[in-house]
Design an enzyme around this catalytic site. Structure first.
Site, PDB file in Angstrom:
ATOM      1  CG  ASN A 128      -5.669  31.609  45.507  1.00  0.00           C
ATOM      2  OD1 ASN A 128      -4.791  32.389  45.867  1.00  0.00           O
ATOM      3  ND2 ASN A 128      -6.085  30.608  46.251  1.00  0.00           N
ATOM      4  CG  MET A 129      -4.482  30.689  37.688  1.00  0.00           C
ATOM      5  SD  MET A 129      -3.110  29.723  37.075  1.00  0.00           S
ATOM      6  CE  MET A 129      -1.714  30.750  37.505  1.00  0.00           C
ATOM      7  CE  LYS A 130      -9.881  28.397  44.410  1.00  0.00           C
ATOM      8  NZ  LYS A 130     -10.171  27.220  45.242  1.00  0.00           N
ATOM      9  N   GLY A 131      -9.684  32.229  40.718  1.00  0.00           N
ATOM     10  CA  GLY A 131     -10.593  33.360  40.831  1.00  0.00           C
ATOM     11  C   GLY A 131     -11.939  33.003  41.408  1.00  0.00           C
ATOM     12  CD  GLU A 182     -14.508  39.021  36.805  1.00  0.00           C
ATOM     13  OE1 GLU A 182     -13.563  39.380  37.524  1.00  0.00           O
ATOM     14  OE2 GLU A 182     -15.355  39.792  36.338  1.00  0.00           O
TER      15      GLU A 182
END
Length: 258
Positions: free
Chosen positions: A129-132, A136
């Site tokens: 997922n984009m949020k990591g 990161e």
């Protein structure tokens, strides 16, 4: 700073090499003196010395929980251990994207899921997922990656079909649920499916989860395994570098065949 004798490594409790360990377990016994003594004797039968039951709790019904201290008399020669390791140069977000752009010249496609009965997406979400996680970005944020996270309880067949549909470079599978080794059967089934579809040589197979090691992943037919605490950049760096190595090997083989 005391020096560790790598040929004779023992647990560290209060002092170096004292062998002190802490165990915790549940017994199917009603809480009481007999249950505590059963826990103590069980620890002795495990081979521990100086055993003390330092904490005991009634879990309700016929179950009790124990924390036990003991002394381990055994040691391990670490110099004789040769464990398989993932060979990868660690890179950050920017270096990985530059590496993919410069060395592959195309985006990397990754399909991922928690397969089988596993409904715990915390691991795969952290990587994809984009949020990591841990400060990161996940692979969805990488401009030179195209990532598809199919979510939880995905049948292996659906994950493989998505990999074929997207012409994926890598398949990531997360397994959090491991009761009665259900993850072993599920991961083995995934490898069988990928081979049956004739795409095994075309994709990197990567497994992850709290009970996944690189050694276990190799035994099951995967290319790599990542355990708890893995960061998105570690997975991304491995995929990018392994694909470059794979293309180099293919190029060398074609040259030799001419």
């Amino acid at each position: 700073m005391p020096q560790t004798d790598l040929k004779n490594v023992r647990p560290y409790g209060d002092t170096l090499n004292d062998g002190k360990v802490q165990l915790s377990f549940t017994l199917p016994l009603r809480y009481g003196p007999e249950a505590k003594e059963a826990a103590r004797q069980l620890a002795i039968k495990m081979g521990f010395e100086d055993v003390d039951v330092v904490s005991a709790h009634d879990l309700g019904g016929p179950f009790s929980y124990f924390i036990v201290y003991g002394k381990c008399t055994h040691s391990v020669d670490v110099t004789e251990l040769h464990m398989p390791k993932i060979e990868v140069e660690q890179m950050d977000f920017f270096r990985i994207n530059d590496f993919v752009r410069d060395r592959l010249g195309r985006k990397i496609t990754v399909t991922a899921a928690c397969t089988g009965s596993d409904a715990h997406t915390v691991g795969i979400d952290a990587i994809i997922n984009m949020k990591g996680c841990a400060g990161e970005y996940g692979l969805e944020r990488y401009p030179w990656f195209r990532a598809y996270n199919l979510g939880a309880q995905v049948p292996n067949e659906v994950l493989v079909a998505k990999a074929i549909e997207t012409d994926a470079d890598a398949i990531l599978v997360s397994q959090i649920v491991t009761q009665k080794n259900v993850h072993i059967a599920n991961l083995t089934r995934l490898v069988d499916l990928v081979e049956a579809e004739g795409i095994r040589d075309d994709v990197l197979l990567i497994a992850g989860g709290p009970r996944i090691s690189h050694e276990l992943a190799l035994e099951l037919g995967f290319d790599a395994g990542f355990g708890p605490g893995t960061l998105p950049s570690q997975v991304a760096a491995y995929i990018a570098q392994e694909l470059v190595r794979k293309e180099h090997r293919t190029s060398e083989r074609l040259t030799q065949e001419r």
